[in-house]
Write a protein that holds these residues in place. Structure first.
Motif, mmCIF file in Angstrom:
data_model
loop_
_atom_site.group_PDB
_atom_site.id
_atom_site.type_symbol
_atom_site.label_atom_id
_atom_site.label_comp_id
_atom_site.label_asym_id
_atom_site.label_seq_id
_atom_site.Cartn_x
_atom_site.Cartn_y
_atom_site.Cartn_z
ATOM 1 N N ALA A 68 52.235 32.356 8.396
ATOM 2 C CA ALA A 68 52.427 30.959 8.010
ATOM 3 C C ALA A 68 53.777 30.810 7.327
ATOM 4 O O ALA A 68 54.065 31.513 6.354
ATOM 5 N N GLU A 69 54.593 29.897 7.829
ATOM 6 C CA GLU A 69 55.952 29.716 7.323
ATOM 7 C C GLU A 69 56.249 28.229 7.193
ATOM 8 O O GLU A 69 55.991 27.457 8.123
ATOM 9 N N ILE A 70 56.808 27.816 6.039
ATOM 10 C CA ILE A 70 57.053 26.392 5.817
ATOM 11 C C ILE A 70 58.282 25.893 6.574
ATOM 12 O O ILE A 70 58.407 24.695 6.835
ATOM 13 N N THR A 79 54.118 25.233 8.220
ATOM 14 C CA THR A 79 52.739 25.388 7.765
ATOM 15 C C THR A 79 52.733 25.965 6.359
ATOM 16 O O THR A 79 53.343 27.005 6.106
ATOM 17 N N GLN A 80 52.054 25.264 5.460
ATOM 18 C CA GLN A 80 51.970 25.694 4.070
ATOM 19 C C GLN A 80 50.547 26.117 3.742
ATOM 20 O O GLN A 80 49.588 25.414 4.082
ATOM 21 N N VAL A 81 50.412 27.267 3.096
ATOM 22 C CA VAL A 81 49.106 27.700 2.598
ATOM 23 C C VAL A 81 48.908 27.051 1.236
ATOM 24 O O VAL A 81 49.596 27.401 0.268
ATOM 25 N N THR A 82 48.012 26.095 1.164
ATOM 26 C CA THR A 82 47.838 25.315 -0.064
ATOM 27 C C THR A 82 46.792 25.897 -0.997
ATOM 28 O O THR A 82 46.690 25.469 -2.150
ATOM 29 N N ALA A 117 41.661 30.576 3.898
ATOM 30 C CA ALA A 117 42.879 29.898 3.445
ATOM 31 C C ALA A 117 42.946 28.503 4.053
ATOM 32 O O ALA A 117 42.531 28.291 5.204
ATOM 33 N N THR A 118 43.484 27.570 3.303
ATOM 34 C CA THR A 118 43.699 26.212 3.789
ATOM 35 C C THR A 118 45.159 26.059 4.199
ATOM 36 O O THR A 118 46.072 26.336 3.413
ATOM 37 N N LEU A 119 45.368 25.636 5.440
ATOM 38 C CA LEU A 119 46.704 25.487 5.999
ATOM 39 C C LEU A 119 47.035 24.011 6.153
ATOM 40 O O LEU A 119 46.271 23.248 6.742
ATOM 41 N N LEU A 120 48.187 23.607 5.633
ATOM 42 C CA LEU A 120 48.663 22.232 5.749
ATOM 43 C C LEU A 120 49.797 22.174 6.747
ATOM 44 O O LEU A 120 50.809 22.872 6.600
ATOM 45 N N ASP A 121 49.642 21.342 7.780
ATOM 46 C CA ASP A 121 50.714 21.100 8.740
ATOM 47 C C ASP A 121 51.699 20.123 8.111
ATOM 48 O O ASP A 121 51.369 18.953 7.884
ATOM 49 N N LEU A 122 52.897 20.575 7.820
ATOM 50 C CA LEU A 122 53.871 19.750 7.111
ATOM 51 C C LEU A 122 54.456 18.643 7.977
ATOM 52 O O LEU A 122 55.110 17.733 7.454
ATOM 53 N N SER A 178 56.680 32.753 -5.442
ATOM 54 C CA SER A 178 55.442 32.958 -4.695
ATOM 55 C C SER A 178 54.229 32.186 -5.225
ATOM 56 O O SER A 178 53.786 32.375 -6.365
ATOM 57 N N ALA A 179 53.687 31.328 -4.366
ATOM 58 C CA ALA A 179 52.441 30.631 -4.699
ATOM 59 C C ALA A 179 51.267 31.596 -4.660
ATOM 60 O O ALA A 179 50.294 31.428 -5.411
ATOM 61 N N VAL A 180 51.344 32.611 -3.799
ATOM 62 C CA VAL A 180 50.263 33.593 -3.722
ATOM 63 C C VAL A 180 50.197 34.403 -5.009
ATOM 64 O O VAL A 180 49.108 34.650 -5.554
#
Length: 555
Positions: free
Chosen positions: A34-36, A147-150, A161-166, A187-189
């Protein structure tokens, strides 16, 4: 809501995340990245160096030759030049071969290294797209851009994991067995698992500018260089050649009293570092200001979630070891996760990642910080008459040049950081009472002490021993008369991948004193002996993380 599935979710498609994805895929593990950023969106101008150890990894993953073809022009010297300014008088030079001569050059401070893959000077601008295209082409790798892992939750069996389509704002879940945060310094993780960065938050601020100056190369006297250190009493800085023609990255090392990036006129500083007049024209492509730190996370894992690379450690990028340390993290973590997915590794085997990588990153961070402090001291001590004409100035420049060479050859030709580091206190190593040899940033001693890197040697017909290693463990047998069938049976019973490689008659380094040396997938020695231990099955249990090596198992 749609739910995707994957064995491992990698958060971040920088060099560390992409290496982890490629390595996992090479082991048959299904990976989602997943990469923003958008696909192939250019990275910032960061790392300029791929270490020998990292190139060994890329060789195994099949992307090494493509990387060698990219970066600076083939004939462009990779030297490091120290001058009174980029266009000024040369003080000294560290010779490093151009990529055309990288495999054949001799006599330089890093041409003798025992490796099938010498280092490669290439900016991340060129490196990362090659890794991305190679990773995306691998079976089993799915790259989700923009794609952001929120958020994520863990349970006994995996991670959701919840993935947000930017682009669309839509969300979906992804179910995986493990999650790896390779999502950089912010890092958010790391924050989500409650890990904290500890250490020195500010060592130095660097005003960094990416420029286009097509006329500069012709103005630089003598042979060109990959890196230029500008040393004068007005302003000290560093410049890196990016394309070898017209693009350059200029670092203005701020002094301690210069507390923010705007405290020094950027244009003035660039001209003092380059040694050019006010009418010299250049274009600012981007500002890349950064803060040198020494920070290491207090933990690298929370159950099924791991962090690697800048998410786990940040330090002053001396020796080029920020990204390369992250690549070492990825390789260490990959085969451990694969052992879980493939079903032969015990859950406790994963404890090895933090036990091995956290102490090493702490140590490397101190190497980098200590070198940074020496460089800061040297910049403060530049003599006012360094550029003076005549014998006195010449003698002073010769002295400063000798000091600069001695101080910096170890960071640009850092054999110790490549080949000297070792793991201790790991649950999947079997110590035999011999201490690993000490190492410095620049120097090392080859060793087969468990935890050390298995020394390289060439097999018949010019094949590297690393090319012959198996996907799990490889038993190098120097004496074919030693019966190892009991270990083979024990490994087979536990589905532990074990390859026996007979090396009798090969030109082995002197460090291979034992008849048997057991090498892990990441090239580190796990065990050695002149015969099998009395309990081969017990050794296998240690190797797969199901038991601790409570006693010496080497014969």
């Amino acid at each position: 809501m749609q739910t995707l599935e994957s064995d491992v979710l990698v958060v971040g498609a920088g060099p560390v995340g992409l290496t982890l994805a490629m390595d996992l895929a090479s082991r048959g593990v299904q990976v989602t990245v997943a990469e923003i950023r958008r696909y192939a969106e250019p990275p910032s101008v960061k790392c300029n160096h791929v270490s020998a150890r990292s190139m060994e990894v890329f060789r195994r993953l099949g992307v090494g030759p493509r990387l060698r073809e990219s970066g600076l022009p083939p004939e462009y010297p990779n030297d490091v030049a120290f001058r009174t300014s980029v266009c000024g008088t040369e003080l000294t030079r560290i010779p490093i071969p151009c990529r055309r001569d990288r495999y054949t050059a001799t006599g330089g401070p890093d041409t003798w290294w025992p490796t099938p893959e010498p280092p490669h000077r290439i900016n991340q601008l060129y490196l990362e797209p090659i890794l991305l295209h190679h990773a995306a082409a691998q079976p089993g790798v799915r790259v989700l851009n923009r794609t952001q892992v929120t958020g994520f939750t863990q349970d006994a069996d995996g991670v959701t994991a919840t993935l947000l389509d930017l682009e669309t704002g839509s969300e979906r879940d992804l179910r995986c067995r493990f999650l790896a945060g390779c999502d950089g310094g912010s890092s958010a993780v790391r924050k989500a698992i409650g890990a904290r960065l500890e250490g020195t938050p500010v060592i130095q601020r660097v005003q960094s500018t990416y420029i286009r100056a097509p006329k500069l190369r012709a103005m630089i006297p003598g042979e060109p260089a990959w890196s230029y250190y500008s040393v004068n009493p007005r302003r000290c800085g560093t410049m890196f050649a990016i394309d070898g023609r017209e693009t350059w990255l200029v670092h203005n090392h701020l002094n301690a009293e210069e507390s923010d990036f705007d405290s020094v006129d950027r244009d003035w500083a660039i001209r003092q570092i380059l040694g050019v007049a006010g009418d010299f024209e250049y274009e600012v492509i981007s500002r890349e200001d950064w803060v040198g730190r020494r920070l290491v996370a207090d933990r690298f894992r929370d159950r099924r979630v791991f962090i690697a690379g800048d998410a786990a450690h940040l330090w002053v990028p001396y020796a080029g070891y920020g990204m390369n340390a992250g690549i070492a993290d990825a390789v260490n973590l990959s085969w451990l996760l694969a052992a879980q997915v493939q079903g032969w590794g015990d859950e406790a085997m994963l404890d090895a990642y933090e036990a091995e990588r956290q102490p090493i990153t702490q140590q490397v961070s101190h190497f980098a910080m200590e070198h940074a402090q020496k460089m800061i001291k040297a910049r403060r001590a530049v003599p006012l008459n360094l550029e003076a004409p005549g014998p006195e100035g010449e003698a002073l420049r010769a002295e400063i040049g000798q000091e600069a060479y001695a101080l910096n050859v170890q960071q640009f030709c850092c054999g110790g950081l490549n080949f000297g580091y070792y793991y201790e206190g790991s649950p999947i190593l079997v110590p035999d009472g011999e201490a690993p040899p000490a190492y410095t940033m620049g120097d090392f001693t080859e060793s087969t002490v468990p935890g050390c890197r298995a020394p390289h040697f060439w097999l018949a017909k010019g094949r590297s021993v690393y090319d012959a290693l198996g996907p799990g463990y490889t038993l190098l047998r120097r004496d074919p008369g030693v019966d190892v069938s009991a270990l083979e049976r024990a490994a087979q019973a536990r589905r532990v991948p074990l390859k026996v490689l007979d090396v009798a008659g090969e030109d082995l380094p002197a460090a291979y004193r034992h008849a048997l040396v057991l090498v892990r997938a990441d090239q580190h020695v796990a065990w050695r002996g002149d015969s099998l231990p009395a309990d081969p099955a017990g050794l296998v249990e240690v190797l797969r993380g199901a038991a601790r090596a409570a006693l010496k198992m080497a014969a």
